[in-house]
Design a protein around this motif. Structure first.
Motif, short mmCIF file in Angstrom:
data_model
loop_
_atom_site.label_atom_id
_atom_site.label_comp_id
_atom_site.label_asym_id
_atom_site.label_seq_id
_atom_site.Cartn_x
_atom_site.Cartn_y
_atom_site.Cartn_z
N ASP A 38 0.84 -1.20 0.00
CA ASP A 38 0.00 0.00 0.00
C ASP A 38 0.87 1.25 0.00
O ASP A 38 2.09 1.18 -0.18
CB ASP A 38 -0.96 -0.02 1.18
N THR A 39 0.26 2.40 0.23
CA THR A 39 1.01 3.66 0.18
C THR A 39 2.15 3.70 1.19
O THR A 39 3.24 4.22 0.90
CB THR A 39 0.06 4.85 0.43
N THR A 40 1.91 3.16 2.37
CA THR A 40 2.95 3.14 3.40
C THR A 40 4.17 2.37 2.93
O THR A 40 5.31 2.78 3.16
CB THR A 40 2.42 2.50 4.70
N LYS A 42 4.98 1.82 -0.28
CA LYS A 42 5.58 2.55 -1.41
C LYS A 42 6.47 3.70 -0.93
O LYS A 42 7.50 4.00 -1.55
CB LYS A 42 4.48 3.10 -2.32
N GLU A 43 6.08 4.33 0.18
CA GLU A 43 6.85 5.47 0.68
C GLU A 43 8.17 5.03 1.31
O GLU A 43 9.01 5.88 1.63
CB GLU A 43 6.02 6.24 1.72
N SER A 44 8.35 3.73 1.48
CA SER A 44 9.59 3.24 2.09
C SER A 44 10.82 3.62 1.29
O SER A 44 11.91 3.77 1.86
CB SER A 44 9.53 1.71 2.23
N LYS A 74 -2.36 -8.31 -0.53
CA LYS A 74 -2.14 -6.90 -0.19
C LYS A 74 -1.38 -6.78 1.11
O LYS A 74 -1.67 -7.49 2.07
CB LYS A 74 -3.50 -6.19 -0.07
N SER A 76 0.55 -4.09 4.09
CA SER A 76 0.53 -2.75 4.65
C SER A 76 1.53 -2.65 5.79
O SER A 76 1.86 -3.64 6.44
CB SER A 76 -0.88 -2.42 5.18
N SER A 78 4.94 -0.07 7.75
CA SER A 78 6.29 0.46 7.55
C SER A 78 7.36 -0.48 8.10
O SER A 78 8.55 -0.16 8.04
CB SER A 78 6.42 1.83 8.23
N ASN A 287 -10.29 1.50 6.31
CA ASN A 287 -9.63 1.08 5.07
C ASN A 287 -8.89 -0.24 5.22
O ASN A 287 -8.81 -1.04 4.29
CB ASN A 287 -8.66 2.17 4.59
N ASN A 288 -8.31 -0.47 6.41
CA ASN A 288 -7.52 -1.68 6.63
C ASN A 288 -8.27 -2.77 7.37
O ASN A 288 -7.66 -3.75 7.82
CB ASN A 288 -6.24 -1.33 7.40
N LYS A 333 -9.96 -3.97 -0.32
CA LYS A 333 -8.59 -4.46 -0.33
C LYS A 333 -8.33 -5.53 0.72
O LYS A 333 -7.35 -6.26 0.62
CB LYS A 333 -7.62 -3.30 -0.13
#
Length: 513
Positions: A38-40, A42-44, A74, A76, A78, A287-288, A333
């Motif tokens: 997820d976005t978290t 990807k931001e890694s 999927k 999620s 960090s 969302n999660n 998701k």
């Protein structure tokens, strides 16, 4: 050849192993993370770039591809940062690690290459143990929570550089000593049933509810002691065994409620959401697909004060969890299943004004029925005990004589629970009477001819449902256990029938209207 590093991901309150595969190919220097993150996740790549640089290493001037396998689920969080950083450094041959497959990495990296704590550590370490990975590297703040799992080696560090020096065997590991190790979270509970005055009649039914794990609804005028009693119910419940404590701790860990504690919860949870709580906050969602109040109350008590003021849709959504002991949260998701085996304790006023039966009340029978219809029949049918709580008079309030203490009441509850545990010792996932299915009721709740006839008369008079029949049998079995009686007698059935005050009064009002 791509490097492979072990990490873990959450699926509900459980976890599974994730293989972090890292490779470098010719192309424009970049970090590309694939594998349904997820976005978290990807931001890694921004955190990785800064952390590796500040740890005095170099990011390869090539295209870096990181795959989180299995790639069809999927993911999620960090906490993949540490594993991805180690994978990049191994692939670029800046570090050399032997037997990397025996180590799992969990932790978020700061831009300064510090190792930060994350939620969900407990289920991840359990998944590591089940996968045969017995060496886990975590942030120092997560050490205590990770150490709750036995037969797993936990290594806690503060920075990425410390982790690298350890896995390269440059420096021997120095165990982190914490004064809070092996502590258990216990609620500082100053509540005791000896504070409850003039309610000896209702306390008998509270004992039965606690002994059998039965749901209960208390109805009474404001100030009669409903909330006071409900808040003291956890003080008479038996302590949790190790399996129950781990289940509860996993839920709180996944929810992020153990981030600063990291200890095993041994006291049964008590959750009391406000009546304006949304359905998602009670059942779970977002969302999660995170746990809601019914899952946070697992193996404990969910108290709904002023239950008639709760959103009707939220109340009706309790039907399936009350029956099955778990709830499945489905989102686009995520689809997660959480345990929700809780004891429901509810309180409400007898009418809209709250003073029915006194000279202050002006509510008509029709208004009272409308008020009570806010709680649907199927929900009421799932509440085993429905009792009126009478107002306390001045003499009882001013009486300095102490009532039964929580310790004394708890001993009675524990004795009844021991009988039930022995009864169900060969049956999986059942340890109290309220959990019995139809087949168990046939086996353990047989009645003599006199009791059957007595119960039949009550059904003919008050039009109880088939579900109510099974509820009465379960309650009768609990009353018999409280009396240490092997057989269910007519007196036990009579006491069980006394548990449904609301049904009886409502039948009378409908007949009058």
């Amino acid at each position: 050849m791509a490097s492979v590093v072990n990490s873990f991901s959450l699926a509900g309150i459980d976890a599974y192993t994730v293989k972090i595969e890292t490779d470098t190919i010719y192309g424009k220097p970049s970090i590309n993370i694939v594998g349904l993150g997820d976005t978290t996740v990807k931001e890694s790549k921004e955190r990785l770039e800064a952390a590796i640089k500040n740890a005095k290493y170099e990011l390869p001037k090539m295209k870096i591809v990181i795959n989180l396998s299995p790639s069809d689920i999927k993911k999620s969080g960090s906490h993949f940062d540490l594993g991805m950083a180690i994978g990049i450094l191994i692939r670029s041959k800046q570090i050399t690690v032997n037997e990397i497959e025996k180590i799992g990495f969990i932790g978020e990296l700061s831009l300064n290459a510090d190792l930060r704590a994350c939620s969900g550590i407990l289920p991840m370490v359990i998944a590591a143990k089940n996968s045969g990975i017995n060496n886990i590297v975590v942030a120092k703040e997560n050490m205590e929570e990770a150490s709750l799992v036995k037969d797993v080696n936990i290594f806690a560090f503060e920075t990425l550089q410390e982790v690298i020096e350890f896995i390269e065997r440059v420096n021997p590991y120095k165990p982190v000593i914490s004064g809070k190790a092996n502590q258990k979270i216990k609620r500082t509970n100053l509540l005791d049933f000896e504070d409850v005055k003039g309610q000896e009649g209702i306390i008998e039914f509270i004992l039965v509810a606690a002994a059998g794990g039965h749901n209960m609804l208390m109805t009474g005028t404001p100030g009669c002691g409903k909330s006071m009693i409900a808040k003291r119910i956890p003080t008479i419940l038996p302590g949790m065994n190790e399996q129950e404590a781990l289940e509860v701790t996993k839920i709180y860990s996944v929810s992020g409620l153990l981030k600063s504690k990291g200890n095993l919860i041994t006291e049964r949870p008590f959750r009391a959401p406000h009546h304006n709580a949304s359905m998602n906050s009670i059942i779970g969602g977002g969302n999660n697909a995170m746990p809601g109040e019914i899952s946070l109350a697992h193996n404990g008590v969910l108290f709904l004060d002023e239950i008639a003021e709760f959103n009707k849709q939220a109340l009706d959504s309790l039907r399936q969890p009350l029956e099955d002991g778990n709830v499945t949260i489905s989102r686009v998701k995520y689809t997660n299943t959480y345990p929700s085996n809780f004891m429901l304790i509810a309180a409400m006023n007898p009418c809209p004004c709250g003073y029915r039966g006194t000279s202050r009340c002006r509510c008509t029978d029709y208004e009272v029925l409308r008020y009570r219809e806010k709680i649907s029949g199927p929900i009421l049918d799932r509440i085993d005990i429905q009792k009126y709580v009478q107002p306390v008079n001045f003499i009882d309030i001013s009486n300095s004589k102490s009532s039964s203490t929580s310790k004394e009441l708890r001993e009675k509850v524990e004795n009844a629970r021991k009988i039930q545990q022995k009864r169900f010792e060969k049956i999986e996932n059942i340890n109290r009477n309220a959990q019995m299915t139809t087949s168990h009721i046939k086996e353990f709740c047989s009645l003599d001819k006199e009791s059957i006839e007595f119960l039949k008369k009550a059904f003919d008079r008050f039009n109880f449902s088939a579900r109510s029949y099974h509820k009465f049998l379960k309650l009768s079995r609990t009353f018999a256990d409280m009396d240490n009686s092997k057989d269910i007698k007519k007196t036990h059935v009579a006491k069980a029938l006394m548990c449904r005050d609301l049904d009886k009064e409502q039948s009378k009002m409908i007949a009058m209207i």
